[in-house]
Scaffold this motif. Structure first.
Motif, PDB file in Angstrom:
ATOM      1  N   ASP A   1      38.384  36.714  43.095  1.00 12.36           N
ATOM      2  CA  ASP A   1      38.736  37.424  42.567  1.00 12.36           C
ATOM      3  C   ASP A   1      38.131  38.924  42.695  1.00 12.36           C
ATOM      4  O   ASP A   1      37.414  38.825  42.630  1.00 12.36           O
ATOM      5  N   GLY A   2      39.090  39.801  42.943  1.00 15.34           N
ATOM      6  CA  GLY A   2      38.422  41.704  43.276  1.00 15.34           C
ATOM      7  C   GLY A   2      37.858  41.434  44.733  1.00 15.34           C
ATOM      8  O   GLY A   2      37.580  42.457  45.214  1.00 15.34           O
TER       9      GLY A   2
ATOM     10  N   PRO B   1      42.598  41.275  44.640  1.00 13.56           N
ATOM     11  CA  PRO B   1      42.537  42.906  43.766  1.00 13.56           C
ATOM     12  C   PRO B   1      43.210  42.246  42.239  1.00 13.56           C
ATOM     13  O   PRO B   1      43.846  42.259  42.223  1.00 13.56           O
TER      14      PRO B   1
ATOM     15  N   THR C   1      33.716  31.125  43.971  1.00 16.74           N
ATOM     16  CA  THR C   1      34.678  31.922  42.672  1.00 16.74           C
ATOM     17  C   THR C   1      34.903  30.767  41.543  1.00 16.74           C
ATOM     18  O   THR C   1      33.843  30.051  41.866  1.00 16.74           O
TER      19      THR C   1
ATOM     20  N   ASP D   1      31.609  39.248  47.496  1.00 16.38           N
ATOM     21  CA  ASP D   1      32.103  39.580  45.795  1.00 16.38           C
ATOM     22  C   ASP D   1      31.966  41.038  45.277  1.00 16.38           C
ATOM     23  O   ASP D   1      31.432  41.858  46.024  1.00 16.38           O
ATOM     24  N   ASP D   2      32.911  40.375  44.245  1.00 17.90           N
ATOM     25  CA  ASP D   2      32.829  42.118  43.423  1.00 17.90           C
ATOM     26  C   ASP D   2      31.731  41.868  42.316  1.00 17.90           C
ATOM     27  O   ASP D   2      31.828  43.166  41.699  1.00 17.90           O
ATOM     28  N   ASP D   3      31.367  41.059  42.368  1.00 14.97           N
ATOM     29  CA  ASP D   3      30.293  40.929  40.632  1.00 14.97           C
ATOM     30  C   ASP D   3      28.944  42.477  41.194  1.00 14.97           C
ATOM     31  O   ASP D   3      28.183  41.477  41.976  1.00 14.97           O
TER      32      ASP D   3
ATOM     33  N   SER E   1      34.932  45.956  45.961  1.00 17.06           N
ATOM     34  CA  SER E   1      35.575  46.895  44.414  1.00 17.06           C
ATOM     35  C   SER E   1      36.883  46.234  43.765  1.00 17.06           C
ATOM     36  O   SER E   1      37.904  45.728  44.545  1.00 17.06           O
ATOM     37  N   GLY E   2      36.459  45.721  42.770  1.00 16.29           N
ATOM     38  CA  GLY E   2      37.945  44.924  41.954  1.00 16.29           C
ATOM     39  C   GLY E   2      39.548  45.509  42.132  1.00 16.29           C
ATOM     40  O   GLY E   2      39.972  43.883  42.119  1.00 16.29           O
ATOM     41  N   THR E   3      39.170  46.237  42.483  1.00 14.92           N
ATOM     42  CA  THR E   3      40.212  46.364  42.305  1.00 14.92           C
ATOM     43  C   THR E   3      41.048  47.396  43.960  1.00 14.92           C
ATOM     44  O   THR E   3      42.460  47.680  43.813  1.00 14.92           O
TER      45      THR E   3
END
Length: 155
Positions: free
Chosen positions: A8-9, A13, A53, A110-112, A130-132
């Motif tokens: 995720d991310g 996205p 994840t 990772d987006d964390d 960037s998560g988006t």
């Protein structure tokens, strides 16, 4: 070589304007751009994937390989051991680094943002997406650089 991969991310996205497409295997479709970028990393480094994840325990390693194959990614995939201690991602990665005394080169995708708090020797191997947006071409090239530098440092 190893890619510690969030989904995720990174591969999926987040979009508020469009629901996530779930494929027939029961998992979200990956962004075609992220797929191309991950394939580029794997092709240029031969890296295996270690899933970090939160979805990692939903499927077996062989099921994950099929899920990735259904999205156009052929890779050796292993999931990080289940997080039974409710650790956050940063703590999970720290535990993995402490448990594995491997000199194998790795990169974290990772987006964390909490990963920015990792010790420098690990944080320098982290690419925060960037998560988006997900995994970009520039980030894929950076991941290849990290893996190659690590590989030559170990030799």
């Amino acid at each position: 070589m190893l890619i510690l991969l969030d989904i995720d991310g990174v591969m999926v996205p987040a979009t508020s304007w469009r629901p996530t497409e779930i494929l027939s295997d029961g998992f979200a479709n990956f962004s075609s751009r992220a797929v191309s970028n991950l394939q580029n990393i794997i092709y240029n480094t031969g890296a295996r994937i270690l899933l970090t994840t939160s979805h990692k325990s939903k499927f077996s390693n062989s099921e994950w390989e099929i899920i990735f194959k259904n999205r156009g990614i052929i890779a050796n995939i292993t999931a990080l051991e289940p997080n039974l201690d409710n650790l956050n991602r940063k703590e999970e990665i720290l535990r993995w680094c402490n448990k594995t005394n491997s000199s194998e080169s790795f990169v974290i995708l990772d987006d964390d943002k909490t990963l920015n708090g990792l010790p420098d020797y690990i944080k320098n191997k982290a690419i925060i997406t960037s998560g988006t947006v997900g995994l970009t071409t520039d980030q894929a090239l950076e991941a290849i650089d990290i893996l190659r530098k690590e590989e030559f440092a170990v030799i």
